[in-house]
Scaffold this motif. Sequence first.
Motif, short mmCIF file in Angstrom:
data_model
loop_
_atom_site.label_atom_id
_atom_site.label_comp_id
_atom_site.label_asym_id
_atom_site.label_seq_id
_atom_site.Cartn_x
_atom_site.Cartn_y
_atom_site.Cartn_z
N HIS A 138 0.83 -1.21 0.00
CA HIS A 138 0.00 0.00 0.00
C HIS A 138 0.87 1.27 0.00
O HIS A 138 0.63 2.19 -0.77
CB HIS A 138 -0.93 -0.01 1.22
CG HIS A 138 -1.76 1.22 1.34
ND1 HIS A 138 -2.85 1.46 0.52
CD2 HIS A 138 -1.66 2.29 2.16
CE1 HIS A 138 -3.37 2.64 0.84
NE2 HIS A 138 -2.66 3.15 1.84
N GLU A 139 1.88 1.31 0.85
CA GLU A 139 2.77 2.48 0.94
C GLU A 139 3.50 2.73 -0.39
O GLU A 139 3.62 3.87 -0.83
CB GLU A 139 3.79 2.30 2.06
CG GLU A 139 3.21 2.38 3.45
CD GLU A 139 2.76 3.78 3.82
OE1 GLU A 139 3.43 4.76 3.45
OE2 GLU A 139 1.72 3.89 4.49
N VAL A 140 3.96 1.66 -1.01
CA VAL A 140 4.66 1.81 -2.30
C VAL A 140 3.70 2.31 -3.36
O VAL A 140 4.04 3.18 -4.16
CB VAL A 140 5.34 0.48 -2.71
CG1 VAL A 140 5.83 0.54 -4.15
CG2 VAL A 140 6.49 0.17 -1.78
N GLY A 141 2.49 1.76 -3.37
CA GLY A 141 1.47 2.23 -4.32
C GLY A 141 1.19 3.71 -4.14
O GLY A 141 1.07 4.46 -5.12
N MET A 142 1.09 4.16 -2.89
CA MET A 142 0.86 5.58 -2.60
C MET A 142 2.04 6.43 -3.05
O MET A 142 1.86 7.52 -3.59
CB MET A 142 0.62 5.78 -1.09
CG MET A 142 -0.63 5.14 -0.56
SD MET A 142 -2.13 5.94 -1.11
CE MET A 142 -2.00 7.46 -0.23
N ARG A 148 3.44 10.29 -9.59
CA ARG A 148 2.76 10.57 -10.86
C ARG A 148 2.07 11.93 -10.80
O ARG A 148 2.10 12.69 -11.77
CB ARG A 148 1.74 9.49 -11.19
CG ARG A 148 2.33 8.30 -11.89
CD ARG A 148 1.25 7.38 -12.44
NE ARG A 148 0.40 6.80 -11.43
CZ ARG A 148 0.69 5.73 -10.69
NH1 ARG A 148 1.83 5.13 -10.86
NH2 ARG A 148 -0.16 5.27 -9.80
N LEU A 149 1.45 12.25 -9.68
CA LEU A 149 0.79 13.54 -9.55
C LEU A 149 1.79 14.69 -9.61
O LEU A 149 1.52 15.72 -10.20
CB LEU A 149 0.00 13.61 -8.23
CG LEU A 149 -1.23 12.72 -8.15
CD1 LEU A 149 -1.83 12.80 -6.75
CD2 LEU A 149 -2.27 13.14 -9.18
N ASP A 150 2.95 14.49 -9.00
CA ASP A 150 3.97 15.53 -9.01
C ASP A 150 4.52 15.77 -10.40
O ASP A 150 4.96 16.87 -10.71
CB ASP A 150 5.13 15.16 -8.08
CG ASP A 150 4.76 15.30 -6.62
OD1 ASP A 150 3.72 15.91 -6.34
OD2 ASP A 150 5.51 14.80 -5.77
#
Length: 180
Positions: A138-142, A148-150
């Motif tokens: 989960h942490e890696v996915g986040m 990607r957003l950055d």
Amino acid sequence: MPRQRKKLLIVDGYNVLRSGSRYKPISRAHPDYTDDTFNTAREKLINDVVNFAGRDWRAIVVFDGKDNEFSRGEVEKVGGVQIMFSPAGQSADKVIEKLAHDARERAVETLVVTSDATIQDTVFGGGVDRMSAEGFSHEVGMYYAEARLDESPKVAQKRTVADRIDPATLAKLKALRDGA
């Protein structure tokens, strides 16, 4: 300037590959550790640890090599992360527990990533933090979602003199320009 505490990330490699949702689809399809697809899952995990650890953590990924008579427990570095297979006859669990214990003795902040309850109980009892394989997935996915957003392209707004002039003055200037 305050001195930063040392931080160590220890990852139970095969446990995370079998238990983390990010890796299960790959490793379940090919449970043979020598299969190219499983090697791809192993490489994905290593790359994820490299990115997750960044500059904040010193990281070690430990894979179980106890049933491999040729495993010597040697360490290889990939992207600043230490990769090791436990020596022949010794489980990765014991190596992880020893690494965590030694780090705690040196007052190094340590996080062990595994879903193995025995390891979790052993290291947590020693004052070491733990994270499940699913928590790591989960942490890696986040991390990747935020990256990607950055990196999404930003449309710069074109700021011209015309944007800052009141409409009446702009109309007069256009009339002068077009009439000349």
